[in-house]
Design an enzyme around this catalytic site. Structure first.
Site, PDB file in Angstrom:
ATOM      1  N   HIS A 145      60.676  72.524  41.936  1.00 44.51           N
ATOM      2  CA  HIS A 145      59.922  71.380  41.393  1.00 44.51           C
ATOM      3  C   HIS A 145      60.972  70.287  41.148  1.00 44.51           C
ATOM      4  O   HIS A 145      61.344  69.993  40.015  1.00 44.51           O
ATOM      5  CB  HIS A 145      59.241  71.818  40.097  1.00 44.51           C
ATOM      6  CG  HIS A 145      58.221  70.871  39.554  1.00 44.51           C
ATOM      7  ND1 HIS A 145      58.023  69.598  40.052  1.00 44.51           N
ATOM      8  CD2 HIS A 145      57.320  71.012  38.546  1.00 44.51           C
ATOM      9  CE1 HIS A 145      57.050  69.021  39.366  1.00 44.51           C
ATOM     10  NE2 HIS A 145      56.613  69.851  38.445  1.00 44.51           N
TER      11      HIS A 145
ATOM     12  N   ARG B 116      50.158  66.080  34.369  1.00 41.61           N
ATOM     13  CA  ARG B 116      51.321  65.198  34.315  1.00 41.61           C
ATOM     14  C   ARG B 116      51.831  64.787  35.687  1.00 41.61           C
ATOM     15  O   ARG B 116      51.988  63.614  35.986  1.00 41.61           O
ATOM     16  CB  ARG B 116      52.493  65.895  33.619  1.00 41.61           C
ATOM     17  CG  ARG B 116      52.608  65.670  32.158  1.00 41.61           C
ATOM     18  CD  ARG B 116      53.333  66.860  31.572  1.00 41.61           C
ATOM     19  NE  ARG B 116      52.481  68.028  31.784  1.00 41.61           N
ATOM     20  CZ  ARG B 116      51.569  68.426  30.915  1.00 41.61           C
ATOM     21  NH1 ARG B 116      51.457  67.842  29.777  1.00 41.61           N
ATOM     22  NH2 ARG B 116      50.776  69.448  31.187  1.00 41.61           N
ATOM     23  N   THR B 117      52.143  65.790  36.531  1.00 42.35           N
ATOM     24  CA  THR B 117      52.850  65.488  37.778  1.00 42.35           C
ATOM     25  C   THR B 117      51.996  64.607  38.693  1.00 42.35           C
ATOM     26  O   THR B 117      52.477  63.623  39.248  1.00 42.35           O
ATOM     27  CB  THR B 117      53.274  66.790  38.483  1.00 42.35           C
ATOM     28  OG1 THR B 117      53.968  67.601  37.542  1.00 42.35           O
ATOM     29  CG2 THR B 117      54.160  66.520  39.673  1.00 42.35           C
TER      30      THR B 117
ATOM     31  N   ARG C 258      51.600  69.543  46.092  1.00 44.34           N
ATOM     32  CA  ARG C 258      51.787  70.719  45.240  1.00 44.34           C
ATOM     33  C   ARG C 258      50.988  71.856  45.869  1.00 44.34           C
ATOM     34  O   ARG C 258      49.832  71.680  46.246  1.00 44.34           O
ATOM     35  CB  ARG C 258      51.280  70.450  43.819  1.00 44.34           C
ATOM     36  CG  ARG C 258      51.220  71.709  42.993  1.00 44.34           C
ATOM     37  CD  ARG C 258      50.993  71.436  41.536  1.00 44.34           C
ATOM     38  NE  ARG C 258      52.200  70.940  40.912  1.00 44.34           N
ATOM     39  CZ  ARG C 258      52.356  70.840  39.585  1.00 44.34           C
ATOM     40  NH1 ARG C 258      51.387  71.195  38.771  1.00 44.34           N
ATOM     41  NH2 ARG C 258      53.490  70.383  39.086  1.00 44.34           N
TER      42      ARG C 258
ATOM     43  N   LYS D 186      36.976  75.403  52.686  1.00 46.62           N
ATOM     44  CA  LYS D 186      36.069  75.760  53.796  1.00 46.62           C
ATOM     45  C   LYS D 186      36.805  76.535  54.866  1.00 46.62           C
ATOM     46  O   LYS D 186      36.315  76.722  55.973  1.00 46.62           O
ATOM     47  CB  LYS D 186      35.465  74.487  54.405  1.00 46.62           C
ATOM     48  CG  LYS D 186      34.669  73.661  53.422  1.00 46.62           C
ATOM     49  CD  LYS D 186      34.056  72.466  54.149  1.00 46.62           C
ATOM     50  CE  LYS D 186      33.334  71.537  53.188  1.00 46.62           C
ATOM     51  NZ  LYS D 186      32.934  70.298  53.845  1.00 46.62           N
TER      52      LYS D 186
HETATM   53  C1  NCD Z   1      55.161  72.861  35.340  1.00 47.77           C
HETATM   54  C2  NCD Z   1      54.722  73.275  36.732  1.00 47.77           C
HETATM   55  O1  NCD Z   1      53.583  73.022  37.141  1.00 47.77           O
HETATM   56  O2  NCD Z   1      55.556  73.840  37.396  1.00 47.77           O
HETATM   57  N1  NCD Z   1      54.508  71.767  34.811  1.00 47.77           N
HETATM   58  C3  NCD Z   1      54.826  70.507  35.238  1.00 47.77           C
HETATM   59  O3  NCD Z   1      54.845  70.208  36.412  1.00 47.77           O
HETATM   60  N2  NCD Z   1      55.162  69.612  34.302  1.00 47.77           N
HETATM   61  C4  NCD Z   1      55.312  73.988  34.402  1.00 47.77           C
HETATM   62  C5  NCD Z   1      54.116  74.830  34.052  1.00 47.77           C
HETATM   63  O4  NCD Z   1      53.077  74.799  34.694  1.00 47.77           O
HETATM   64  O5  NCD Z   1      54.250  75.578  33.073  1.00 47.77           O
END
Ligand code: NCD
Length: 310
Positions: free
Chosen positions: A136, A58-59, A108, A86
């Site tokens: 987040h 999703r993100t 991320r 590496k």
């Molecule tokens: C979450 C995350 O990666 O922090 N998902 C997201 O970004 N929609 C929650 C999760 O991984 O459970």
């Protein structure tokens, strides 16, 4: 309002007014996503690199869609295909990316504070797309946008956040955003999934989901983040589902017009039953839809906002 943030590292950095300003900006972008031609020239000529050192559906897609709808050029790097495997340090990776003159890096990373580390050392804007169990911010903003759309306000809402609180950056960012905006947050999970010192977070903590959900306006379910747990913190998922999983009968304790949220990915049959996940109170796909608008707003605002042509 003049938006003065070069980086989006966490909800921590925002005031209540700034949070609402970001949501208002996202509302104004939302309409673009349902046009026939879903593109505006706002970020033409800007270069955005998505650097994802952790799994994401999703993100990552949402940030990429958001950037493309604003006409930015986007590039994706994931851990498995980058030189990190590496042995290159994060700083060397960042300095090499910097040499290519990107305007924004969306990152991320499994280490809490990794985006802050880059923001301190590099020229580009850094957007935190999730750092370890820390924050987040874009997720919390899309969650608040969804709540505000359904309830018309954030202030005074009773929001129950249930599940693996310890490992959840979604819970932390939501808690910060909801507290700043005057909601009443309740946290709930088994003792092994609540962080030490949670009593100091300034919100009530429940061990029984029934108590946390009682008369709630919003019920937010979280996934058990097994990949972040060093050891097994639960006797069995079946038992967890029985005590903490949201089903129709537990949900009936919330307000009749309560909404059910989940950041995804969902583990159906564990923290949420399919009848609730697909039921009339769920707003889970609206969260995803709002995610694109929120990320468009964030990319726009860190790029100079009002000075750009929309
Ligand atoms: C979450 C995350 O990666 O922090 N998902 C997201 O970004 N929609 C929650 C999760 O991984 O459970």
């Amino acid at each position: 309002m003049v938006f003065r943030h070069k980086h989006i590292l966490g909800i921590e950095q925002f005031t209540r007014e700034e949070i609402h300003f970001i949501l208002d900006t996202a509302e104004s972008f939302k309409e673009i996503n349902s046009r026939q031609i879903k593109k505006v020239p706002t970020l033409r000529g800007k270069t955005i690199i998505n650097v994802f050192f952790e799994a994401s559906t999703r993100t990552r897609t949402s940030f990429e869609v958001a950037a493309k709808r604003l006409s930015a050029d986007t590039y994706n790097i994931s851990a498995s295909t980058s030189a990190l495997v590496k042995g290159e340090t994060l700083e060397d990776t960042a300095k090499n990316l910097e040499a290519m003159k990107p305007d924004i890096i969306v990152m991320r990373h499994n280490a809490s504070g990794a985006p802050h580390y880059l923001a301190d050392r590099c020229d580009f804007s850094v957007l935190n797309a999730g750092d370890g169990a820390h924050e987040h911010p874009s997720q919390a903003l899309l969650d608040l946008m969804t709540m505000r759309q359904h309830k018309g306000r954030i202030e005074g809402l009773k929001v129950a956040i249930i599940g693996d609180i310890t490992h959840s950056r979604v819970a932390r960012s939501n808690l910060l955003a909801l507290q700043k905006c005057g909601a009443e947050v309740r946290l709930c999970g088994p003792g092994t999934l609540l962080p030490t010192g949670v009593e100091q977070w300034g919100v009530p903590v429940f061990h029984r989901i029934e108590d946390a959900i009682d008369q709630a306006d919003v019920v937010m379910m979280l996934r058990i983040q097994q990949e972040r747990q060093g050891k097994t913190l639960l006797p069995s998922l079946r038992e967890y589902a029985m005590y903490y999983g949201l089903n129709r009968s537990k949900l009936s304790l919330a307000r009749e017009d309560a909404i059910v949220m989940h950041p995804g990915p969902m583990n159906r049959g564990v923290e949420i039953s399919s009848e609730v996940a697909d039921g009339p109170q769920n707003v889970i796909l609206e969260q995803v839809e709002n995610g694109v608008a929120v990320r468009m707003a964030l990319l726009y605002l860190v790029s100079g906002g009002e000075q750009l042509e929309v």
